[in-house]
Write an enzyme that holds these catalytic residues in place. Structure first.
Site, PDB file in Angstrom:
ATOM      1  N   VAL A  37      -4.897   2.662  -7.222  1.00 32.70           N
ATOM      2  CA  VAL A  37      -4.932   3.865  -6.387  1.00 32.70           C
ATOM      3  C   VAL A  37      -3.484   4.268  -6.121  1.00 32.70           C
ATOM      4  O   VAL A  37      -2.680   3.446  -5.675  1.00 32.70           O
ATOM      5  CB  VAL A  37      -5.638   3.642  -5.038  1.00 32.70           C
ATOM      6  CG1 VAL A  37      -5.683   4.950  -4.241  1.00 32.70           C
ATOM      7  CG2 VAL A  37      -7.039   3.107  -5.229  1.00 32.70           C
ATOM      8  N   GLU A  38      -3.153   5.538  -6.404  1.00 33.28           N
ATOM      9  CA  GLU A  38      -1.812   6.046  -6.130  1.00 33.28           C
ATOM     10  C   GLU A  38      -1.816   6.732  -4.770  1.00 33.28           C
ATOM     11  O   GLU A  38      -2.506   7.744  -4.576  1.00 33.28           O
ATOM     12  CB  GLU A  38      -1.392   7.033  -7.219  1.00 33.28           C
ATOM     13  CG  GLU A  38      -1.274   6.379  -8.586  1.00 33.28           C
ATOM     14  CD  GLU A  38      -0.933   7.385  -9.674  1.00 33.28           C
ATOM     15  OE1 GLU A  38       0.105   7.187 -10.338  1.00 33.28           O
ATOM     16  OE2 GLU A  38      -1.689   8.345  -9.869  1.00 33.28           O
ATOM     17  N   VAL A  39      -1.095   6.174  -3.833  1.00 24.70           N
ATOM     18  CA  VAL A  39      -0.987   6.751  -2.490  1.00 24.70           C
ATOM     19  C   VAL A  39       0.264   7.620  -2.463  1.00 24.70           C
ATOM     20  O   VAL A  39       1.387   7.130  -2.646  1.00 24.70           O
ATOM     21  CB  VAL A  39      -0.919   5.654  -1.416  1.00 24.70           C
ATOM     22  CG1 VAL A  39      -0.676   6.263  -0.036  1.00 24.70           C
ATOM     23  CG2 VAL A  39      -2.219   4.843  -1.416  1.00 24.70           C
ATOM     24  N   ALA A  68       0.887   7.404 -12.875  1.00 23.13           N
ATOM     25  CA  ALA A  68       0.072   6.933 -13.998  1.00 23.13           C
ATOM     26  C   ALA A  68      -0.335   8.070 -14.920  1.00 23.13           C
ATOM     27  O   ALA A  68      -0.320   7.912 -16.151  1.00 23.13           O
ATOM     28  CB  ALA A  68      -1.167   6.197 -13.476  1.00 23.13           C
TER      29      ALA A  68
END
Length: 318
Positions: free
Chosen positions: A151-153, A190
């Site tokens: 998960v990219e925060v 990503a």
């Protein structure tokens, strides 16, 4: 599980939202779901039925937890019950502006609102939020979220540090692997990496250098295997002999050659012209038309579970 989150609102229940909801249910959370699309509830129930065996195998989840969801029609009435909001609306800034205005207006003070946006930074869709835009950020998963840990925060400049910490802790409680971006950038990390690889892949195929099938084999039987265990930086260091000095040793040894490859790649970047797209479509269809898509998805999910289990049982780098 994060002690402060018991109920999660999943707003938008397409492929990503359905996957998020499935994961959340498997972790014992109450999930309230909103999606105005016709047949959304039935579509989710089918998705959940397909996803649940993998979730049970991965987390020893109780089957009764799969029933702990509710589809709601009125966001204004339901949002005050949510302890966390995961938005999964269309990748459209104007749409998200209106949706975020509603979420910000009715979610309880302090409740984090995370967007599954694939590449739109949240600074581009918070302009109409008047109550507390500082609790809004991007929580971009990788598909399918119920299996892939990343998960990219991505906070915007005004996101509070508390909201960032809450989001990171919540995703970790789901056994996700969140990463924090220090600054907003379109596409995040990503997807930008994927875009760079895809552009070169499209170029090589459309120029007739390699078939689409062999291109995929080049990744899945080569660097893709290594990247599942060690990212580009560590892989480069290992290629340079390993240890802290390995990275720069590889750069010094291969740098001149790599620069010449990059110059050729820039010269032949995929240009997205109609002609190039037509060739790419024709060549890719030779490979994709023969695929068993049902079996491919099942095999992908099975191998993902096996890989995640193997990584958990070893001291892999990430």
């Amino acid at each position: 599980m994060s002690s402060d989150v018991r109920t999660v609102a999943v707003v938008g229940c397409g492929v990503i939202g359905a996957s998020w909801a499935s994961l959340l249910l498997s972790r014992g959370l109450k999930v309230i779901i909103s999606d105005p699309a016709p047949g959304a509830k039935e579509g989710f129930e089918r998705y959940l039925q397909d996803a649940w065996p993998a979730l049970e195998a991965n987390t020893a989840t109780e089957s009764t937890l799969a029933k702990n969801f509710e589809f709601i029609d009125d966001l204004a009435q339901a949002l005050p019950y949510a302890d966390f909001v995961q938005e999964n609306g269309p990748e459209n800034a104007d749409f998200k502006k209106q949706l975020m205005e509603t979420l910000d207006q009715y979610a309880r003070p302090g409740v984090v609102i995370a967007s599954s946006s694939s590449g739109l930074p949240s600074s581009g869709f918070i302009q109409q939020c008047r109550r507390d835009p500082g609790r809004i950020l991007v929580g971009h998963p990788f598909n399918p979220p119920h299996l892939v840990p990343l998960v990219e925060v991505v906070p915007h400049a005004g996101t509070s540090t508390t909201s960032v910490s809450t989001a990171l802790d919540f995703y970790k409680s789901l056994e996700k692997k969140p990463i924090l971006l220090r600054h907003e950038v379109p596409g995040f990390v990503a997807n930008r990496l994927q875009a760079a690889i895809n552009n070169e892949a499209y170029s090589l195929i459309s120029r007739g250098i390699v078939s689409a099938e062999d291109l995929d084999t080049a990744v899945t039987s080569g660097p893709g295997l290594r990247w599942a265990l060690a990212g580009p930086i560590v892989t480069n260091a290992l290629g340079g002999g390993g240890g802290p000095d390995g990275f720069m040793q590889r750069i010094e040894r291969l740098g001149p050659s790599i620069r010449s490859w990059e110059q050729d790649m820039m010269k032949h970047r995929f240009d997205w012209s109609d002609e190039s797209l037509a060739v790419l479509k024709k060549e890719s269809s030779k490979w994709l038309d023969a695929a068993d898509w049902v079996g491919l998805k099942e095999k992908r999910d099975q191998v993902l579970l096996q890989l995640l289990k193997a990584k958990a049982e070893t001291s892999s780098i990430r």
